[in-house]
Design a protein around this motif. Structure first.
Motif, PDB file in Angstrom:
ATOM      1  N   ALA A  21      13.215  -5.822  -7.635  1.00 20.33           N
ATOM      2  CA  ALA A  21      12.029  -6.069  -6.806  1.00 20.33           C
ATOM      3  C   ALA A  21      11.313  -7.333  -7.265  1.00 20.33           C
ATOM      4  N   ARG A  22      11.152  -7.491  -8.561  1.00 25.73           N
ATOM      5  CA  ARG A  22      10.473  -8.670  -9.095  1.00 25.73           C
ATOM      6  C   ARG A  22      11.248  -9.939  -8.763  1.00 25.73           C
ATOM      7  N   TYR A  29       8.093  -0.093  -4.725  1.00 28.18           N
ATOM      8  CA  TYR A  29       8.038   1.113  -3.889  1.00 28.18           C
ATOM      9  C   TYR A  29       8.781   0.905  -2.576  1.00 28.18           C
ATOM     10  N   ALA A  30       8.774  -0.330  -2.049  1.00 28.66           N
ATOM     11  CA  ALA A  30       9.496  -0.603  -0.800  1.00 28.66           C
ATOM     12  C   ALA A  30      11.005  -0.528  -1.039  1.00 28.66           C
ATOM     13  N   ARG A  33      11.913   3.123  -1.347  1.00 27.66           N
ATOM     14  CA  ARG A  33      11.901   3.751  -0.027  1.00 27.66           C
ATOM     15  C   ARG A  33      13.192   3.429   0.727  1.00 27.66           C
ATOM     16  N   ALA A  34      13.626   2.179   0.674  1.00 23.95           N
ATOM     17  CA  ALA A  34      14.865   1.795   1.353  1.00 23.95           C
ATOM     18  C   ALA A  34      16.072   2.497   0.730  1.00 23.95           C
ATOM     19  N   ILE A  35      16.063   2.670  -0.583  1.00 23.04           N
ATOM     20  CA  ILE A  35      17.147   3.400  -1.253  1.00 23.04           C
ATOM     21  C   ILE A  35      17.131   4.865  -0.824  1.00 23.04           C
ATOM     22  N   ASP A  71       8.826  -4.206   7.318  1.00 26.87           N
ATOM     23  CA  ASP A  71       7.646  -4.678   6.605  1.00 26.87           C
ATOM     24  C   ASP A  71       7.670  -4.072   5.219  1.00 26.87           C
ATOM     25  N   GLU A  72       7.786  -4.896   4.207  1.00 28.76           N
ATOM     26  CA  GLU A  72       7.806  -4.380   2.849  1.00 28.76           C
ATOM     27  C   GLU A  72       6.405  -4.209   2.385  1.00 28.76           C
TER      28      GLU A  72
END
Length: 72
Positions: A21-22, A29-30, A33-35, A71-72
């Protein structure tokens, strides 16, 4: 999500969710959620408690999702 009981045979590095993510400039968290939604594959190796992802798979999913208005 996939459980693998041996080391991967790929040369591509795996990243933890916060690391990926970084590096990609998205919220952890986005990505989670996708995972959880089955959009992005995640892997566990050798009984580890951490889910790992490949950046190439995350980037491909983000590209596809953004084209559809994610939308992330």
């Amino acid at each position: 999500m996939t459980y693998i009981h041996k080391e991967p045979e790929t040369h591509e590095r795996f990243y933890t969710i916060p690391e990926a993510a970084r590096l990609l400039g998205i919220k952890a968290y986005a990505l989670r959620r996708a995972i959880n939604d089955g959009v992005i594959p995640a892997y566990k190796f050798n009984g580890s408690s951490r889910w790992l992802v490949k950046l190439s798979e995350v980037q491909a999913a983000i590209t596809n999702l953004r084209a559809g208005g994610w939308d992330e």
